[in-house]
Scaffold this motif. Structure first.
Motif: not given
Length: 535
Positions: A301-316, A176-189
Motif C-alpha cells: 500500500x502507499x502508506x508503507x515505505x519501501x524498506x530498500x529505498x535507502x539502500x537503492x538511493x545510496x547505490x544510485x 570508496x564509492x565502490x565500497x559503499x555500493x558493496x555495503x548497501x548490496x550486502x544489506x539486502x536480504x
C-alpha cells in the motif's frame, strides 16, 4: 495493525467452511486459525474426515437393513406371484443412472476448477521464485564486479598514475564509492532459502495435484462403466452383469465416501488459510525475515515505505559519483597517460552495466510484482481451488446416493430375472403356442416333419391294434390329422387331441389364421375324405 485489504476478499464459501466447528479427537474446541504444524489442528481436520466415515457406516447399515427386510417380506410374495412388476425396478435404475451421470458431470467440472486453481498457485510460486532468484543474481553479480573487476582496473591505474597524487586521490575516492555500493548490496536480504522453499512447495504441489486429478478421472470413468454395466445387465437380462454391477457398486460407494472425507478436510483447511492468509505468512516468516519487508510485500500500500529505498538511493548516488570521476579522468588524464585509457574505458563499461543492474534490481524489489503473484496465488487456491473441492464433495454425495439406490434395486432386479427364468422353464417346449417351440420348429423343419409322419403311422396302427381310452377317440378323418401335423409344425403331441375334430381353431387364433385353417381343412377333406374313412 496491518493495512486494510481492499484487493483481496475471502469468498463466502471459504468463510462458511471456516465457520465449521474445529474439534480435536477428544471433542475439545480447537483454534480455527490455519496452523498445519499443530497436532490439535490436524486432529480437527481428521475429525471432519471421520464424520464422512460415520456417514459411510450409517449408509451401509441402512442398505443392510433394507436388504434384510426385503428378503423377509418377499418370501411369501415370491411363491404367490409368478412374475413381479419390473416397471418400478426399471424406473429406479433409470433415475439412479441419471443421478450418477449428473454426479460425474459435476465432478468433471469440480476437478477441472480445482486443477486450474492449483496450477495458478504453482504458476504464481514459479513467478515469485524467478523474481527472488533474479534479485540474488543481480546482487551477487554486481558485488562481484565491484570487488574483482573494478579492483583490478584501479590497481593498474594506481601504477600508471603513481606520479600524480591528485589522480591517485580520485582513484581512492572511486574505490570508496565502490565500497559503499558493496555495503548497501550486502544489506539486502538473501532470498536463496526462500527460493529453495518455494521450489520445494511447487514441486510437491505439482506431484500431489497430478495424482489427485488422475485419481478422480479414473473414479469418474469407473462410475460411468458401472452405470453402463447396470444398463446392459437390465437390457440383456444378464445376471452376470448384474452381479458385477453390485460388487463394483459397493466398491464405488466406499470410494465415494472416502473422497468426500478427503474433500471436506482439504476444503476446510484451505478455507482456514484463505480467511487469514497474511497472518499465517507473518507467523511463518517471523524470525527468518524482517516483519517490515514481509508486510511491504503482503499489503503493498502507499502508506508503507519501501524498506530498500535507502539502500537503492545510496547505490544510485555512489554510482553516479563514480561515473563523474571516471569521465574526468578520461578527459584530463588520458592525454597525459595514454596507457590508462583502456582501464578507464573498462571501468566506464562496468559502471554502465552496474547502472543497468540497478534499474532491474529496483524493479524486482518493488512490491507490485511480488504482490501480484501473491494475489494470483490466493485467487487461484481460494476461489477456483476451494470451489472445485465443493463441487467434488457434491459429486461424492450424488455418487453415493446413486450407487446406494443401485445396490438396493439390484436384488429386486435379480429376483425379477430369476422368476422370469422360472416362468420360461414352466412353459412346455412342445407347446405349439410357445414362441420358443415355434422357433425350434422353424429352424429344424425336417425333425418336425419326421415326427409328424411317425405319429401319423402310429395313429393308423392304433386304430386296428390298440384300443385307446374313449375320451381320446376322435371321429375326425385322417386327413385332418395330416393337416394338423402340418399346421402345428409337425408336433405329434397335439395331433390326436379332441380339439382337432371340432373344426374350430383355439381361441387364441387371429381371424387370418382361422380363415387359413378352414380353407386348408376343406381342401383336404375334398381330396382325401374318401381314401381314409374313419373306422
Amino acid at each position: 495493525m496491518p493495512a486494510a485489504r481492499v484487493d483481496y476478499i475471502a469468498p463466502w464459501w471459504a468463510v462458511w467452511l471456516h465457520s465449521f466447528p474445529h474439534l480435536s479427537l477428544r471433542l475439545q474446541s480447537v483454534d480455527s486459525t490455519f496452523n498445519p504444524q499443530d497436532p490439535s489442528y490436524q486432529e480437527s481436520l481428521l475429525l471432519l474426515g471421520l464424520v464422512a466415515g460415520v456417514c459411510l457406516g450409517l449408509n451401509l447399515i441402512f442398505i443392510t437393513v433394507y436388504l434384510i427386510c426385503l428378503c423377509c417380506c418377499n418370501q411369501d410374495e415370491e411363491v404367490q406371484t409368478k412374475q413381479p412388476k419390473s416397471s418400478c425396478i426399471t424406473w429406479t435404475s433409470v433415475v439412479a443412472g441419471l443421478i450418477c451421470c449428473a454426479a460425474v458431470g459435476v465432478g468433471f467440472y469440480g476437478n477441472s476448477e480445482t486443477n486450474d486453481g492449483v496450477y495458478q498457485l504453482i504458476y504464481s510460486l514459479d513467478n515469485a521464485n524467478h523474481t527472488f532468484s533474479g534479485i540474488d543474481e543481480l546482487v551477487s553479480g554486481t558485488t562481484l564486479k565491484m570487488k574483482m573487476n573494478l579492483e583490478q582496473h584501479l590497481a593498474r591505474l594506481s601504477e600508471i598514475f603513481a606520479t600524480r597524487g591528485d589522480y591517485i586521490q580520485t582513484l581512492k575516492f572511486v574505490q570508496q564509492m565502490s565500497g559503499n555500493i558493496i555495503l548497501q548490496l550486502s544489506g539486502l536480504p538473501v532470498w536463496r532459502d526462500v527460493s529453495m522453499e518455494l521450489t520445494e512447495v511447487a514441486n510437491k504441489t505439482t506431484y500431489v495435484e497430478y495424482y489427485r486429478w488422475l485419481s478422480y478421472l479414473l473414479l469418474f470413468i469407473l462410475d460411468l462403466v458401472i452405470c453402463l454395466i447396470a444398463c446392459l445387465g437390465l437390457a440383456k437380462h444378464s445376471k452376470c452383469l448384474l452381479a458385477t454391477m453390485l460388487c463394483c457398486g459397493v466398491l464405488t460407494l466406499l470410494l465415494s465416501w472416502a473422497s468426500l472425507a478427503a474433500d471436506t478436510a482439504a476444503a476446510v483447511g484451505t478455507s482456514d488459510f484463505c480467511v487469514a492468509p497474511d497472518k499465517f505468512i507473518l507467523n511463518v516468516t517471523q524470525g527468518r525475515m524482517s516483519t517490515e519487508i514481509t508486510r511491504y510485500y503482503l499489503y503493498c500500500s502507499q502508506g508503507l515505505s519501501n524498506p530498500f529505498q535507502q539502500a537503492l538511493t545510496i547505490f544510485q548516488r555512489s554510482l553516479t559519483t563514480m561515473q563523474i570521476q571516471v569521465l574526468g579522468l578520461l578527459q584530463f588524464a588520458v592525454p597525459l597517460f595514454p596507457t590508462a585509457e583502456k582501464d578507464l574505458l573498462g571501468i566506464q563499461l562496468l559502471l554502465n552495466s552496474s547502472e543497468s543492474s540497478l534499474h532491474q534490481l529496483t524493479a524486482m524489489l518493488d512490491c507490485r510484482g511480488l504482490h501480484k503473484d501473491y494475489l494470483d496465488a490466493l485467487i487461484g487456491i481460494c476461489y477456483d481451488g476451494v470451489e472445485g473441492l465443493l463441487y467434488l464433495g457434491l459429486f461424492s454425495l450424488l455418487a453415493a446416493m446413486a450407487f446406494s439406490t443401485m445396490i438396493c434395486a439390484g436384488p429386486q432386479a435379480w429376483k425379477y430375472l430369476v422368476v422370469r427364468d422360472r416362468s420360461y422353464d414352466d412353459i412346455d417346449e412342445d407347446d405349439p403356442f410357445n414362441p420358443q417351440a415355434r422357433r425350434i420348429a422353424a429352424h429344424n423343419p425336417t425333425r418336425g416333419q419326421l415326427r409328424s409322419f411317425c405319429s401319423y403311422s402310429s395313429s393308423l396302427g392304433s386304430q386296428t391294434s390298440l384300443h385307446p381310452p374313449a375320451q381320446t377317440v376322435s371321429n375326425a378323418p385322417v386327413s385332418e390329422y395330416m393337416n394338423q401335423a402340418m399346421l402345428f409344425g409337425g408336433n405329434p403331441r397335439y395331433e390326436n387331441v379332441p380339439l382337432i375334430g371340432r373344426a374350430s381353431p383355439p381361441p387364441t387364433y387371429t381371424p387370418s389364421m382361422r380363415a387359413t385353417y378352414l380353407s386348408v381343412t376343406d381342401e383336404h377333406m375334398r381330396h382325401y375324405g374318401n381314401e381314409f374313412p374313419a373306422q
